[in-house]
Design an enzyme around this catalytic site. Structure first.
Site, PDB file in Angstrom:
ATOM      1  N   HIS A 124      25.272 -13.526   3.919  1.00 44.98           N
ATOM      2  CA  HIS A 124      25.040 -14.844   3.317  1.00 44.98           C
ATOM      3  C   HIS A 124      23.952 -14.655   2.257  1.00 44.98           C
ATOM      4  CE1 HIS A 124      23.409 -18.977   3.210  1.00 44.98           C
ATOM      5  NE2 HIS A 124      24.517 -19.378   3.799  1.00 44.98           N
ATOM      6  N   ASP A 201      20.486 -11.387  11.335  1.00 38.72           N
ATOM      7  CA  ASP A 201      20.657 -12.780  10.946  1.00 38.72           C
ATOM      8  C   ASP A 201      21.621 -13.415  11.950  1.00 38.72           C
ATOM      9  OD1 ASP A 201      21.394 -15.191   9.902  1.00 38.72           O
ATOM     10  OD2 ASP A 201      22.019 -14.429   7.938  1.00 38.72           O
ATOM     11  N   GLN A 204      24.912 -17.592  12.424  1.00 44.08           N
ATOM     12  CA  GLN A 204      26.267 -17.923  12.862  1.00 44.08           C
ATOM     13  C   GLN A 204      26.507 -17.563  14.320  1.00 44.08           C
ATOM     14  OE1 GLN A 204      28.604 -19.669  11.470  1.00 44.08           O
ATOM     15  NE2 GLN A 204      27.375 -19.940   9.633  1.00 44.08           N
ATOM     16  N   LYS A 227      22.576 -25.323  13.496  1.00 49.47           N
ATOM     17  CA  LYS A 227      23.877 -24.728  13.832  1.00 49.47           C
ATOM     18  C   LYS A 227      24.016 -24.556  15.347  1.00 49.47           C
ATOM     19  CE  LYS A 227      25.166 -22.480   9.565  1.00 49.47           C
ATOM     20  NZ  LYS A 227      24.236 -22.196   8.497  1.00 49.47           N
ATOM     21  N   CYS A 365      28.329 -19.598   0.237  1.00 45.40           N
ATOM     22  CA  CYS A 365      27.063 -18.895  -0.012  1.00 45.40           C
ATOM     23  C   CYS A 365      27.227 -17.395   0.226  1.00 45.40           C
ATOM     24  CB  CYS A 365      25.925 -19.450   0.838  1.00 45.40           C
ATOM     25  SG  CYS A 365      25.511 -21.144   0.433  1.00 45.40           S
TER      26      CYS A 365
END
Lengths: 407, 150
Positions: A124, A201, A204, A227, A365
Site C-alpha cells: 500500500h 503492515d 489488512q 479496519k 492506494c
C-alpha cells in the site's frame, strides 16, 4: 458452512439495516473500512456521557476513570496480539502514522546513507511513501521484492535482496489490492538470520486472522483500529521494547515528558514517549470494545468463516465470462479484486451502487500493483465477518446484469 | 435493473463508449495535451489542429470509464470547426452543467453534450465527464504539460 453466528453478528451492526438507493445495503468495502458494532458505538456514547476527561493528568475522579479505561484498552490490544508488555503498544492515528513514526524515529536514528530498506511490490502507498521520504532525507535506498502473476511474493528474490546493506524489511502481512497473505513468519526468520529487523503492515490482516507478535517474532507490527471494527482515528504500533527504548520520540509535546525546562527535556518512558498530546481517548476505549466484541467469536472462527466466503465468491466469479480475478495467491484473505472486459471499474462501482452494493473501484492506494497488472484500476469486493453467501449472490447477479447492459 | 441510472448512462453514452469517435493519434497536430485523473487512473491524450483560431481537427487516445470516454468522444465531435473562443464558451457551459452551478443552463445551447448532464447527481463521477474538457482548456491555453483533475 460452519455454525458461525453470522445473523447474530449482523443484528449487532446497525448500519447493515440501512437501505441504499432503496435497496438493502450489501457492504463489500471492508478492506477500506469496516462497519461498527453497537458495542463500539455504545462505548463511545458511554465514555462521553459518563467517563470522559483528559487522561494521565488529573487527580479528579473522571480523569482517573478515563485513564483507567484508556490504559485498559492498551491491555486489551496487548492481549489481542499477544505482545509481551503494554510498554510495547503505542497508540497512533492509524497504520499510516505508525509506519511514519518508525521511518522517522527508527529510520533516522538507526539508518544511514547507503543502507537498504526492503519492501515488496504489493505494498500500500502507506508502506512505500514514508520510506521514500526517508530515502530523500538521509540517502537510504529502497529495494522492492517482485511478485508473480498470481500476486505472490517471489521468496527467492526476497532472500537475494537481503544483503549486508539491508537494515530494515517492511512488508505487508496481507495485500489490500490482491488479498495475498504473505509468509511473514519465514520472512521474519530469513531477515533475523542476518540481524535485520522487520516491520509488518498488518492493516489488512488484523481483522481477518489471529495475530501473535511473539510467535511471528516481528520487530514492529502496525494496524488501524477502523479496519478492526473500531473507531477511525485509532491505530497501533507494536514494537519490541528494546527497539522502542532506543528510538527517539517522534513528536514532542504534553504527555510524552517527565520533566521540561527551557534548557532540556527528560522524556517519559514507554509507551508514553511516543504519545505526545491528547490522544483519541473515547475512540481508543472504543477500540478496546471492538476487541472485546471480536473475542466473543474468536479470530480463528472468523478466519474460517471468511475463508468459506472467499472460496464461494471466487468459485462464482470464475463462472462469469469476461471477469478476470486480479490476485490469485494460494494463501489469500477475503478480497476479490477483479476487472471486466471492456467495462471500467468506475462504471462497475456506480452500477453496483445503484443496486445497494458498496465496492471499491480504483487503484486501492497501490498504483505499482496496478502498473504490474497493466490496468488503471480494479473493482474490489472485500469481505468481513458479517457478510453472507446471499450477499455474494446479489453481487454476482449485479455483475452479470451490468455486463448485459454494457453489451 | 438499473432504472435509477437511466439519466447517467444514456444510450448515447454506451454508443460512444463502444465506438469512440476520433479515437486516433493525429500526426500533424499542433497542440497535444495529456489529461490525468489520479482518482481513478484515467489518462487521455488530446490532439488538436488549430489554424487561424479555428479547431480544424480533434482526436484522442487513452482509456477511461464509459462516462469519460463518451465525454471526450462527444467533445472531439462538437469542437471540430469551432473557433477557440467558441470552444472556451462550451467549456464554461459544460462545466456549469456538470457541476450544477447553473440550474437554468440552456441545454439546447450545448446540444448533444446535454446527455452528460446526469453526472451532476453523482459527485464521485463529475470528474470523469470534465477530464476531457479540462484537457481541452489546457490545450487552448497552450499549456503543453499534462494536466490533472486534482
Amino acid at each position: 458452512m460452519t455454525t458461525f453466528p453470522v445473523e447474530q453478528i449482523r443484528a449487532d451492526f446497525p448500519i447493515l439495516q440501512e437501505k441504499i438507493r432503496n435497496k438493502p445495503l450489501v457492504y463489500l468495502d471492508n478492506a477500506a473500512s469496516c462497519q461498527k458494532p453497537q458495542a463500539v458505538i455504545d462505548s463511545i456514547v458511554h465514555t462521553y456521557s459518563h467517563e470522559y476527561a483528559n487522561i494521565h493528568r488529573g487527580v479528579h475522579t473522571l480523569s482517573v476513570k478515563a485513564t483507567d479505561r484508556f490504559e485498559g484498552a492498551r491491555e486489551k490490544v496487548r492481549a489481542f496480539i499477544n505482545a509481551a508488555s503494554t510498554k510495547e503498544i503505542i497508540f497512533v492515528r492509524g497504520a499510516t502514522e505508525a509506519i511514519n513514526l518508525v521511518a522517522q524515529s527508527f529510520g533516522k536514528s538507526q539508518l544511514q546513507a547507503g543502507d537498504e530498506i526492503v519492501i515488496s511490490a504489493m505494498e500500500h502507498h502507506a508502506n512505500i511513501v514514508p520510506w521514500q521520504m526517508l530515502c530523500q532525507q538521509i540517502g537510504t535506498v529502497l529495494k522492492v521484492v517482485p511478485i508473480n502473476q498470481q500476486g505472490e511474493l517471489l521468496f527467492d528474490e526476497y532472500l537475494n535482496l537481503l544483503t549486508d546493506k539491508t537494515k530494515l524489511v517492511a512488508i505487508t502481512h496481507m495485500s489490500n489490492a490482491l488479498g495475498t497473505i504473505n509468509p511473514v513468519k519465514q520472512i521474519v526468520e530469513a531477515a533475523h538470520s542476518k540481524n535485520i529487523p522487520v516491520l509488518l503492515d498488518g492493516a489488512q490482516a488484523i481483522p481477518h486472522m489471529a495475530v501473535d507478535v511473539q510467535d511471528l517474532d516481528c520487530d514492529f507490527y502496525v494496524f488501524s483500529g477502523h479496519k478492526l471494527y473500531g473507531p477511525s482515528g485509532t491505530g497501533v504500533l507494536y514494537g519490541k521494547q528494546a527497539l522502542l527504548e532506543a528510538m527517539p520520540p517522534y513528536q514532542g509535546g504534553g504527555d510524552m515528558i517527565r520533566k521540561v525546562t527551557f534548557t532540556e527535556t527528560e522524556y517519559a518512558g514507554l509507551p508514553h514517549k511516543f504519545e505526545a498530546g491528547t490522544p483519541a481517548i473515547a475512540e481508543i476505549i472504543g477500540l478496546g470494545a471492538a476487541i472485546d466484541y471480536l473475542n466473543q467469536f474468536g479470530m480463528a472462527a472468523i478466519s474460517a468463516y471468511e475463508a468459506e466466503l472467499l472460496a464461494y465468491a471466487t468459485e462464482q466469479a470464475q463462472q462469469i465470462k469476461g471477469l478476470n480475478i486480479i490476485g490469485q495467491a494460494a494463501e489469500k484473505g477475503g478480497i476479490l479484486s477483479f476487472t471486466l472486459d471492456r467495462i471500467h471499474p468506475h462504471d462497475i462501482g456506480t452500477m453496483l451502487d445503484s443496486l445497494g452494493i458498496a465496492i471499491r473501484a480504483g487503484h486501492h492506494c497501490a498504483m505499482p500493483v496496478m502498473d504490474f497488472y497493466g490496468v488503471p484500476a480494479t473493482a474490489r469486493a472485500s469481505f468481513a465477518m458479517y457478510n453472507t453467501r446471499q450477499e455474494i449472490d446479489v453481487l454476482m447477479q449485479g455483475i452479470k446484469s451490468l455486463i448485459e447492459v454494457f453489451g | 435493473m438499473f432504472d435509477d441510472l437511466r439519466d447517467l448512462y444514456q444510450e448515447v453514452i454506451f454508443d460512444h463508449n463502444r465506438n469512440p469517435r476520433n479515437f486516433r493519434v493525429m500526426d500533424d497536430a499542433n497542440r497535444q495535451v495529456e489529461g490525468f485523473n489520479p482518482l481513478c487512473g484515467d489518462r487521455l491524450t488530446l490532439f488538436l489542429k488549430i489554424e487561424d483560431g479555428v479547431i480544424n481537427d480533434a482526436s484522442f487516445q487513452g482509456q477511461g470509464c464509459a462516462i469519460s470516454t463518451a465525454s471526450v468522444s462527444l467533445m472531439t465531435e462538437i469542437i471540430k470547426g469551432k473557433t477557440e473562443a467558441e470552444a472556451e464558451t462550451l467549456f464554461t457551459q459544460f462545466h456549469e452543467m456538470t457541476t450544477g452551478k447553473s440550474e437554468d443552463i440552456q441545454l439546447e445551447a450545448i446540444g448533444k453534450l446535454a446527455v452528460l448532464a446526469g453526472v451532476r447527481e453523482y459527485p464521485a463521477r463529475v470528474k470523469c465527464a470534465t477530464l476531457a474538457w479540462h484537457t481541452l482548456d489546457a490545450a487552448l491555453k497552450n499549456q503543453a504539460q499534462s494536466i490533472s483533475t486534482e
